[in-house]
Design an enzyme around this catalytic site. Structure first.
Site, short mmCIF file in Angstrom:
data_model
loop_
_atom_site.label_atom_id
_atom_site.label_comp_id
_atom_site.label_asym_id
_atom_site.label_seq_id
_atom_site.Cartn_x
_atom_site.Cartn_y
_atom_site.Cartn_z
N ARG A 46 0.85 -1.20 0.00
CA ARG A 46 0.00 0.00 0.00
C ARG A 46 0.88 1.24 0.00
O ARG A 46 0.59 2.24 -0.66
CB ARG A 46 -0.94 0.02 1.21
CG ARG A 46 -1.65 1.36 1.38
CD ARG A 46 -2.88 1.31 2.26
NE ARG A 46 -2.69 0.65 3.53
CZ ARG A 46 -1.99 1.14 4.57
NH1 ARG A 46 -1.40 2.33 4.48
NH2 ARG A 46 -1.87 0.46 5.68
N TYR A 96 -15.62 17.30 -16.64
CA TYR A 96 -16.14 15.93 -16.58
C TYR A 96 -17.26 15.83 -15.53
O TYR A 96 -17.12 16.37 -14.42
CB TYR A 96 -14.97 14.99 -16.26
CG TYR A 96 -15.39 13.60 -15.91
CD1 TYR A 96 -16.15 12.85 -16.80
CD2 TYR A 96 -15.04 13.03 -14.71
CE1 TYR A 96 -16.55 11.57 -16.49
CE2 TYR A 96 -15.43 11.74 -14.39
CZ TYR A 96 -16.19 11.02 -15.28
OH TYR A 96 -16.59 9.75 -14.97
N ASP A 168 -6.96 19.04 -15.03
CA ASP A 168 -7.22 17.69 -15.54
C ASP A 168 -6.67 17.59 -16.97
O ASP A 168 -7.18 18.24 -17.88
CB ASP A 168 -8.73 17.42 -15.50
CG ASP A 168 -9.06 15.96 -15.78
OD1 ASP A 168 -8.32 15.32 -16.55
OD2 ASP A 168 -10.05 15.46 -15.23
N LYS A 193 -7.71 6.24 -19.48
CA LYS A 193 -7.98 6.70 -20.85
C LYS A 193 -6.73 6.51 -21.72
O LYS A 193 -6.26 5.41 -21.87
CB LYS A 193 -8.46 8.14 -20.80
CG LYS A 193 -9.58 8.39 -19.75
CD LYS A 193 -10.80 7.59 -20.10
CE LYS A 193 -12.05 7.91 -19.29
NZ LYS A 193 -12.02 7.78 -17.86
N1 PLP Z 1 -11.33 13.21 -15.79
C1 PLP Z 1 -11.84 13.06 -17.01
C2 PLP Z 1 -11.64 14.15 -18.04
C3 PLP Z 1 -12.58 11.92 -17.34
O1 PLP Z 1 -13.10 11.79 -18.58
C4 PLP Z 1 -12.75 10.91 -16.35
C5 PLP Z 1 -13.54 9.70 -16.64
O2 PLP Z 1 -14.20 9.58 -17.64
C6 PLP Z 1 -12.20 11.12 -15.08
C7 PLP Z 1 -11.49 12.26 -14.83
C8 PLP Z 1 -12.39 10.09 -13.99
O3 PLP Z 1 -11.54 9.01 -14.18
P1 PLP Z 1 -11.88 7.49 -13.75
O4 PLP Z 1 -13.07 7.05 -14.52
O5 PLP Z 1 -10.61 6.77 -14.06
O6 PLP Z 1 -12.16 7.52 -12.27
#
Ligand code: PLP
Length: 378
Positions: A46, A96, A168, A193
């Site tokens: 961890r 998001y 992000d 992604k």
């Molecule tokens: N940030 C963006 C731009 C996303 O598209 C996503 C998920 O689709 C996330 C964060 C969240 O990531 P996760 O689904 O891996 O928790």
């Protein structure tokens, strides 16, 4: 070391125990010690694990950062709390949907106040600052409309009011832009992604240079414990090795798809930062090395026909997520942004005729034929 080389070698020397060229999956929860008074490096998975360390080192190198702790999902990374009860956060309005849910549902439980602001106008961000504002949360290109924020001006606002900036970078990846170089403090990634790239892992990362942020953020990973597993760290390492060539292919295909759709009579509007018609095309040219694989498309039809369009294609599959080698079509109104209120969606431009394409790296002729066939049925 150039980007392509770092993606393959950074943090990945041959395994010292066996000479294995590929970093092994250290499927172990714990490590022996040779003395009661000291550890020999690794102690407990961890806290740290060699496969995860390799992934963290590689991602930090690609993002020109010092630290890149890996989490079990993008949302686990985002939930890492640097703020305290009573603090205020300004969040870009176009982001998001899961981030919006985090701000609406989890942040208030922690006593954190959130304001959504149209961050396309940096003055609005400045106007929203309160005496207790500590953080500015940004995302660009935005999800799903691919808008490009004026990051230089936003970083200026943050500096003026001493705000921590979070950005992000999931849509662009370090191959297309490195926001730390613009003065951003912390970057967030859903490595699920493009970084993973094959739709076979769920993970997240925080990426930063500042030593003063490391202890609190390391606590969030190692003590709170939302870590990326050794197996998924290994999948991420494998994915990152081909990030550069995948991103080149995503960008090339997406540009061809965007041009095709823009010329199609059944399409009302295409938003792709690489098109001269995109409202922020010039800014995208300045900030990004290429324009990514995500496209927002307004179709000239109603919701029922959009469903037909989205479910009849062979290669663009209707599914959540993005950034894998396979093409996907998403319906933001019920998928990525389904948790928003109808009023919020209307304000953001997420209407019933909007679809989001994650353009994969299949042959472009097959992708265009797929879209052409589905549009013909509208
Ligand atoms: N940030 C963006 C731009 C996303 O598209 C996503 C998920 O689709 C996330 C964060 C969240 O990531 P996760 O689904 O891996 O928790």
């Amino acid at each position: 070391m150039r980007f392509e080389t770092a993606a393959i070698h950074s943090g990945q020397p041959p395994d010292p125990a066996t000479g294995s060229v590929i970093v092994p999956i250290y499927a172990t929860s714990n490590f022996v010690r040779s003395h009661i008074d000291q550890s020999d490096g690794y102690e407990y998975s961890r806290v740290s694990n060699p496969t995860r360390t390799a992934g963290e080192t590689c991602l930090a190198t690609l993002e020109k950062a010092r630290y890149a702790p890996l989490f079990s999902s993008g949302m686990a990374a985002e939930t890492s709390g640097l703020l305290r009860p009573g603090d205020h956060l300004i969040c870009t309005r176009d982001g998001y949907g899961g981030t919006v849910s985090l701000m609406n549902q989890i942040a208030p439980q922690r006593g954190i106040q959130v304001s959504y602001v149209d961050a396309l106008d940096p003055q609005r961000v400045a106007d929203a600052v309160r005496p207790n504002t500590r953080m500015l949360w940004l995302e660009s290109p935005t999800n799903p409309l691919t808008y490009i924020l004026k990051t230089t001006a936003l970083v200026e606002v943050a500096r003026t009011y001493n705000l921590l900036t979070v950005f992000d970078n999931t849509f662009a990846t370090p191959y297309l832009q490195n926001p730390l170089e613009w003065g951003i403090d912390i970057m967030v990634h859903s490595v699920t992604k493009y970084l993973g790239g094959h739709s076979d892992l769920t993970g997240g990362a925080l990426v930063y240079r500042r030593d003063d942020l490391h202890e609190p953020l390391w606590d969030q990973q190692a003590i709170a414990g939302g870590i990326l597993s050794p197996f998924e760290s290994w999948l991420l390492l494998r994915g990152m090795k081909t990030l550069a060539i995948r991103m080149r292919a995503h960008c090339e295909n997406a540009m061809a798809v965007a041009r095709f759709l823009e010329a199609h009579p059944k399409v009302v509007r295409v938003l792709y930062p690489g098109l001269p018609s995109h409202p922020h095309h010039e800014r995208a040219k300045h900030l990004m090395r290429a324009f990514g694989g995500m496209i927002a498309v307004y179709l000239q039809t109603d919701r029922a026909s959009v469903n037909r369009f989205a479910t009849r294609m062979c290669y663009f599959r209707l599914a959540s997520s993005l950034g894998g080698v396979e093409s996907l079509v998403g319906y933001p109104a019920t998928m990525s942004h389904g948790s928003l209120t109808p009023a919020m969606r209307a304000e953001l431009g997420i209407s019933d005729n909007l679809v989001r394409l994650s353009v994969g790296i299949e042959h472009i002729d097959d992708l265009l034929a797929d879209l052409d066939g589905a549009l013909a049925q509208l």
